[in-house]
Design a protein around this motif. Structure first.
Motif, short mmCIF file in Angstrom:
data_model
loop_
_atom_site.label_atom_id
_atom_site.label_comp_id
_atom_site.label_asym_id
_atom_site.label_seq_id
_atom_site.Cartn_x
_atom_site.Cartn_y
_atom_site.Cartn_z
N ALA A 37 0.62 -1.26 0.22
CA ALA A 37 0.06 -0.29 -0.07
C ALA A 37 1.42 0.92 -0.17
N PRO A 38 0.69 2.34 -0.92
CA PRO A 38 1.17 3.57 -0.61
C PRO A 38 1.37 4.27 0.57
N PHE A 39 2.57 4.95 1.05
CA PHE A 39 2.49 5.31 2.42
C PHE A 39 1.27 6.37 2.60
N SER A 40 0.87 6.99 1.62
CA SER A 40 -0.86 7.82 2.20
C SER A 40 -2.07 7.36 2.17
N PHE A 41 -1.85 6.00 2.27
CA PHE A 41 -2.86 4.79 2.90
C PHE A 41 -2.53 3.66 4.63
N ASP A 42 -3.26 3.52 5.33
CA ASP A 42 -2.84 3.88 6.11
C ASP A 42 -2.76 2.38 6.82
N LEU A 43 -3.21 1.16 5.43
CA LEU A 43 -2.68 -0.09 5.55
C LEU A 43 -1.07 -0.18 5.28
N SER A 44 -0.53 1.01 4.55
CA SER A 44 1.04 0.83 5.24
C SER A 44 1.63 0.94 6.27
N VAL A 45 0.56 2.11 7.07
CA VAL A 45 1.36 2.24 8.63
C VAL A 45 1.33 0.16 8.93
N MET A 46 0.75 -0.17 8.85
CA MET A 46 0.96 -2.54 9.26
C MET A 46 2.37 -2.11 8.88
N ASP A 47 2.71 -2.48 8.03
CA ASP A 47 3.76 -3.21 7.21
C ASP A 47 5.29 -2.28 7.78
N LEU A 48 5.62 -1.02 7.93
CA LEU A 48 6.15 -0.10 8.19
C LEU A 48 6.18 0.46 9.73
N TYR A 49 5.40 -0.07 10.51
CA TYR A 49 5.48 0.39 11.76
C TYR A 49 6.23 -0.79 12.31
N CYS A 50 5.14 -1.97 12.25
CA CYS A 50 5.19 -3.17 12.64
C CYS A 50 7.05 -3.84 12.18
N GLY A 51 7.55 -3.13 11.45
CA GLY A 51 8.83 -3.61 10.60
C GLY A 51 9.67 -2.77 11.53
N LEU A 52 9.73 -1.60 11.41
CA LEU A 52 10.81 -0.65 12.17
C LEU A 52 10.54 -0.94 13.66
N ALA A 53 9.57 -1.02 13.88
CA ALA A 53 9.88 -1.74 15.67
C ALA A 53 10.29 -2.83 16.64
N THR A 54 10.18 -3.78 15.03
CA THR A 54 11.14 -5.25 15.32
C THR A 54 12.31 -5.10 14.44
N GLY A 55 12.63 -4.25 14.37
CA GLY A 55 14.01 -4.38 13.21
C GLY A 55 14.26 -4.65 12.03
N GLY A 56 13.39 -4.78 11.76
CA GLY A 56 12.68 -5.68 10.55
C GLY A 56 13.40 -4.78 9.24
N THR A 57 12.78 -5.15 8.20
CA THR A 57 13.74 -5.03 6.80
C THR A 57 11.78 -4.62 6.42
N LEU A 58 11.80 -3.84 5.49
CA LEU A 58 10.14 -3.06 4.52
C LEU A 58 10.91 -3.42 3.56
N PHE A 59 9.39 -4.57 2.81
CA PHE A 59 10.58 -4.03 0.84
C PHE A 59 9.12 -4.09 0.48
N SER A 60 9.45 -2.74 -0.25
CA SER A 60 8.44 -2.10 -0.75
C SER A 60 8.11 -2.02 -3.00
N ILE A 61 7.32 -2.38 -2.49
CA ILE A 61 6.80 -2.47 -3.51
C ILE A 61 6.67 -1.14 -4.85
N SER A 62 6.90 -1.25 -5.78
CA SER A 62 6.52 0.73 -6.53
C SER A 62 5.88 0.18 -7.64
N ARG A 63 5.13 1.38 -7.90
CA ARG A 63 3.14 0.83 -8.80
C ARG A 63 3.58 0.76 -10.07
N ASP A 64 5.25 0.81 -10.58
CA ASP A 64 5.96 0.42 -11.62
C ASP A 64 6.22 -0.72 -11.47
N LEU A 65 6.76 -1.80 -10.62
CA LEU A 65 6.75 -3.08 -10.29
C LEU A 65 5.01 -3.69 -10.43
#
Ligand code: AMP
Length: 485
Positions: A175-203
């Motif tokens: 989900a783009p960062f402008s949608f709240d679904l992205s908050v799930m992966d972004l902050y669960c990832g950063l809070a646990t030292g994980g890696t966020l793997f973003s896929i762009s709209r071109d992909l």
């Protein structure tokens, strides 16, 4: 330790660990910490006591994360904006948000990386963390304020429920960062030292490249809308062989069908599938359930689950009286995850937010019921819909159509197939007779509308009428228009 300190700690203990990957660009926790500190110092110096939001305009660049954290470290909320939005929509959002600055990835890149610690820590729990804009029924996007305390309530619950492995997870960011679904992966990832793997709209627009990227992603926690997973499932190779490390699929934002859940369990026998539910106004998700073979056997329409600890959900009637179990009514959510309201819109805030049993509460506009101690989502009270996971107020599209000189009136309806919206159709009354072919008129209107609305809100079909059908009490007969689709 608050969420920001938690994220920063990784920068100290594992500075070389990867926080984000996007288009082969990587960002380490060390860089994230240093550069967001530097940005926070810069913002503090430049704006002093002015705590207006900082708009961040980009797509999936690593600098987006630096900008988000830099803003909140300087005690200013960020407003994420995706570059896919048309300029007019961006201008409207900027005007409503009163943003002090619009930061782009390029701006962040040019800021010198400093070793300086951020001087002004101390975002309080009730301090705004981000403001997300969603479709508003009158054509004006509305900004949902989410505080640090709202976000921490959500992240704490997710971490307890899923026990993510520290430094061991790769989160899919679809989900783009402008949608709240992205908050799930972004902050669960950063809070646990994980890696966020973003896929762009071109992909996303290029399936071959998308599957190639997924194959090399090492994703362990998949976060997406059900629509996106459904799209991926069309490819038979989308299975455990492609994503051997995936352990869980987390869904939110729209109905998860038993077909999608069943197919995922078959193709990924070692992974868990979770359905979660909630609106942006209650910080991403408030209920959840693991969908396993047992649940699939028991329910033809999947439940959205149980309420997070510390929050409450009730089903109410039109007078806000709580209804007994098994009765259908409006879903209300109360708890620390509920937003304080809409930015600069006390009128809309007063309509939708209230106090319930001593907690802040939000009237979702969703219909639902409790059965077997589980919440079931059963549609909407109003004209809000979900299209490929995107939240759209039909009134928003109508208001933007009516704002065009050539349009006298417009009604917009979803085209429904297999119970889900597939596209939008606009019924249009023109302001003056026009001999142009309907094909060319549609093309022109769609083009004009694309200057005001994001692509996912554009009607695919335009139907030109001389008058709308009316109900006996003089309202536009939407039901008969819908039948004609
Ligand atoms: P958004 O604010 O974009 O997250 O959209 C929130 C709305 O999406 C909710 O009010 C529901 O109408 C819908 N929604 C969210 N999660 C689910 C779900 N698991 N199943 C069905 N609808 C959902």
């Amino acid at each position: 330790m608050d969420l920001i300190e938690r994220i920063d700690r990784w920068g100290a203990v594992a500075p070389e660990a990867t926080a984000h990957i996007s288009d082969r660009k990587t960002l380490t926790y060390g860089q994230l910490r240093r550069r967001s500190d530097a940005l926070a110092s810069y913002l503090t110096e430049r704006f002093g006591d002015d705590r207006s939001p900082i708009a961040v305009l980009g797509h999936r660049e690593p600098e987006m994360l630096i900008a988000f954290l830099g803003a909140v470290k300087s005690c200013r909320p960020y407003v994420p904006l995706d570059t896919a939005l048309p300029q007019q929509r961006i201008d409207k959002i900027l005007a409503t948000s009163g943003a002090a600055l619009v930061l782009t990835p390029e701006d962040v890149r040019q800021l010198p990386e400093s070793q300086m610690r951020c001087p002004s820590r101390g975002l309080q729990g009730d301090g705004p963390f981000y403001v997300l804009f969603t479709s508003g029924s009158t054509g004006e996007p509305k900004g949902v304020i989410i505080t640090l305390a709202c976000l921490e309530h959500f992240v704490t619950w997710m971490l307890a429920e899923h026990r993510f492995t520290e430094f061991g997870e790769v989160f899919l960011n679809q989900a783009p960062f402008s949608f709240d679904l992205s908050v799930m992966d972004l902050y669960c990832g950063l809070a646990t030292g994980g890696t966020l793997f973003s896929i762009s709209r071109d992909l996303i627009a290029n399936p071959k490249e998308l599957y190639r990227a997924l194959t090399s992603s090492g994703v362990t926690t998949w976060v997406s809308t059900p629509s996106f997973a459904q799209m991926c499932l069309v490819e038979e190779k989308f299975s455990e062989t492609m994503l051997p490390r995936v352990r869980r699929f987390l869904f939110c934002g729209e109905t998860l069908t038993p077909q999608t859940a069943g197919l995922l369990l078959k193709r990924f026998p070692r992974a868990e599938v979770w359905n979660t539910y909630g609106p942006t106004e209650a910080t991403v998700a408030t209920t959840s359930i693991r969908v396993d073979a047992e649940i699939l056997k028991q329910y033809s329409a999947l439940p959205v689950g149980r309420t997070m600890p510390g929050s409450e959900i009730a089903i109410v009637n039109g007078n806000r009286e709580v209804l007994p179990v098994n009765q259908r009514g409006e879903i209300i959510i109360a708890g620390p995850n509920v937003s304080p309201g809409y930015l600069a819109r006390p009128d809309l805030t007063a309509d939708a937010f209230f106090q319930y049993r001593g907690q802040r509460a939000y009237r979702t506009g969703d219909l639902g019921r409790f059965r077997d101690n589980l919440l079931f989502f059963e549609g909407r009270i109003d004209d809000q819909i979900k299209l490929s996971g995107y939240r759209i107020e039909l009134g928003d599209v109508e208001a933007n159509l009516r704002a065009m000189a050539t349009v006298r009136d417009a009604i917009v309806l979803p085209v429904i197939k297999d119970g889900a919206a597939q596209s939008l159709a606009a019924f249009v009354l023109l302001a003056a007779r026009d001999e142009t072919s309907h094909f060319n008129l549609s093309y022109r209107l769609r083009n004009q509308l694309s200057e005001r609305l994001p692509a996912y809100m554009l009607p695919r079909k335009f139907i030109f009428l001389d008058a709308f059908p009316m109900t006996p009490n003089g309202k536009v007969d939407r039901a008969s228009l819908a039948k004609s689709l």
